[in-house]
Design a protein around this motif. Structure first.
Motif, PDB file in Angstrom:
ATOM      1  N   ASP A  18       0.857  -1.381   0.039  1.00  0.00           N
ATOM      2  CA  ASP A  18       0.122   0.000   0.046  1.00  0.00           C
ATOM      3  C   ASP A  18       0.901   1.233  -0.001  1.00  0.00           C
ATOM      4  OD1 ASP A  18      -2.314  -1.510   0.083  1.00  0.00           O
ATOM      5  OD2 ASP A  18      -2.742  -1.453   1.900  1.00  0.00           O
ATOM      6  N   MET A  19       1.927   1.366   0.609  1.00  0.00           N
ATOM      7  CA  MET A  19       2.842   2.260   0.821  1.00  0.00           C
ATOM      8  C   MET A  19       3.320   2.590  -0.528  1.00  0.00           C
ATOM      9  SD  MET A  19       6.317   3.468   0.763  1.00  0.00           S
ATOM     10  CE  MET A  19       7.583   2.294   1.406  1.00  0.00           C
ATOM     11  N   VAL A  20       3.845   1.503  -1.422  1.00  0.00           N
ATOM     12  CA  VAL A  20       4.366   1.641  -2.691  1.00  0.00           C
ATOM     13  C   VAL A  20       3.402   2.295  -3.502  1.00  0.00           C
ATOM     14  CG1 VAL A  20       5.127   0.428  -4.646  1.00  0.00           C
ATOM     15  CG2 VAL A  20       6.107  -0.195  -2.529  1.00  0.00           C
ATOM     16  N   GLY A  21       1.995   1.535  -3.594  1.00  0.00           N
ATOM     17  CA  GLY A  21       1.006   2.165  -4.353  1.00  0.00           C
ATOM     18  C   GLY A  21       0.560   3.464  -4.071  1.00  0.00           C
ATOM     19  N   PHE A  22       0.487   3.838  -2.864  1.00  0.00           N
ATOM     20  CA  PHE A  22       0.198   5.376  -2.430  1.00  0.00           C
ATOM     21  C   PHE A  22       1.353   6.241  -3.211  1.00  0.00           C
ATOM     22  CE2 PHE A  22       0.873   8.695   0.667  1.00  0.00           C
ATOM     23  CZ  PHE A  22      -0.581   9.290   0.451  1.00  0.00           C
ATOM     24  N   THR A  23       2.473   5.863  -2.857  1.00  0.00           N
ATOM     25  CA  THR A  23       3.788   6.693  -3.464  1.00  0.00           C
ATOM     26  C   THR A  23       3.323   6.969  -5.174  1.00  0.00           C
ATOM     27  OG1 THR A  23       5.140   5.925  -1.860  1.00  0.00           O
ATOM     28  CG2 THR A  23       6.324   6.966  -3.796  1.00  0.00           C
ATOM     29  N   LEU A  24       3.178   5.618  -5.877  1.00  0.00           N
ATOM     30  CA  LEU A  24       2.903   5.698  -7.224  1.00  0.00           C
ATOM     31  C   LEU A  24       1.826   6.758  -7.562  1.00  0.00           C
ATOM     32  CD1 LEU A  24       3.474   1.800  -7.948  1.00  0.00           C
ATOM     33  CD2 LEU A  24       5.088   3.819  -8.527  1.00  0.00           C
TER      34      LEU A  24
END
Ligand code: CA
Length: 231
Positions: A18-24
């Motif tokens: 989710d952190m990666v997705g949010f960053t993207l």
């Protein structure tokens, strides 16, 4: 490869995913997540991503094995892969690159580093300037169709090896240092180490060696590499 902003994130730890997705998302990318390899397969079949962010440690089939599979499949071969790794040992990183990853990011990483690497890898993979056919002896490279053949036999290689070979074939008989190759083939990316060049050279030589063409890529001791048809 067609320009696309859609990325696939394969990571079993939902907090990291989710952190990666949010960053993207914040950087303007579209994404979906998969928590294991079979979910990732389904997602890829539904919609081809422009890039896969792949965790090294997954339940079942590991990220490294999955990367190998993506590279072996003609339909997915050209999708660039960034490995996420908790391992800091150089050997493990090299193993990831050998499996077909284009880059890796060590955990923990900052959102800024993630986006910088994603953009760099996408820029490299989407920047295939159409070019004429290149030929050295029976080795042919068609930049438009992204095909490499030796004596009309197809030679399979990853996107980074392809760009490296393309650079060599358009710049023969000259010696390039590792950092010159990084600048020319990878673009200016502060995160990539010189040793990455050696890994991709080794992979390129390996696929060319099947047809006895690895001698085209010559090591120039203390300097770097040269592509030459002359021994
Ligand atoms: Ca994991």
């Amino acid at each position: 490869m067609m320009k696309s902003n859609y990325l696939l994130v394969v990571e079993d730890e939902s907090a990291i995913r989710d952190m990666v997705g949010f960053t993207l998302e914040r950087a303007g990318f579209d994404w979906s997540g998969a928590s294991d390899v079979s979910e990732a397969d389904n997602q890829i079949n539904t919609r081809q991503p422009a890039l896969i962010i792949l965790d090294w440690m997954l339940p079942g089939l590991s990220g490294v094995d999955f990367a190998r599979r993506v590279r072996r499949n003609a339909a997915t071969r050209d999708i660039p892969i960034i490995m996420l790794t908790a391992r800091s040992e150089e050997d493990d990183r090299i193993k990831g690159l050998d499996a077909g990853a284009d880059d890796y990011i060590s955990k923990p990483f900052s959102p800024r580093e993630l986006i910088a690497r994603v953009k760099a890898v996408l820029r490299r993979s989407q920047n295939n300037e159409p070019d004429s056919n290149l030929q050295v002896n029976a080795l042919r490279l068609d930049a438009t169709s992204h095909r490499v053949t030796i004596e009309n036999h197809p030679v399979d290689m990853g996107p980074t090896e392809f760009r490296l070979l393309h650079f060599f074939m358009t710049h023969p008989d000259r010696v390039y240092s590792r950092s010159q190759l990084l600048d020319s083939v990878w673009g200016n990316n502060v995160y990539i180490e010189d040793r990455t060049v050696d890994v991709h050279i080794r992979r390129l030589r390996k696929v060319l060696a099947v047809h006895g063409y690895d001698t085209l890529i010559q090591t120039v001791r203390g300097t770097g590499y040269r592509f030459s048809a002359q021994v």
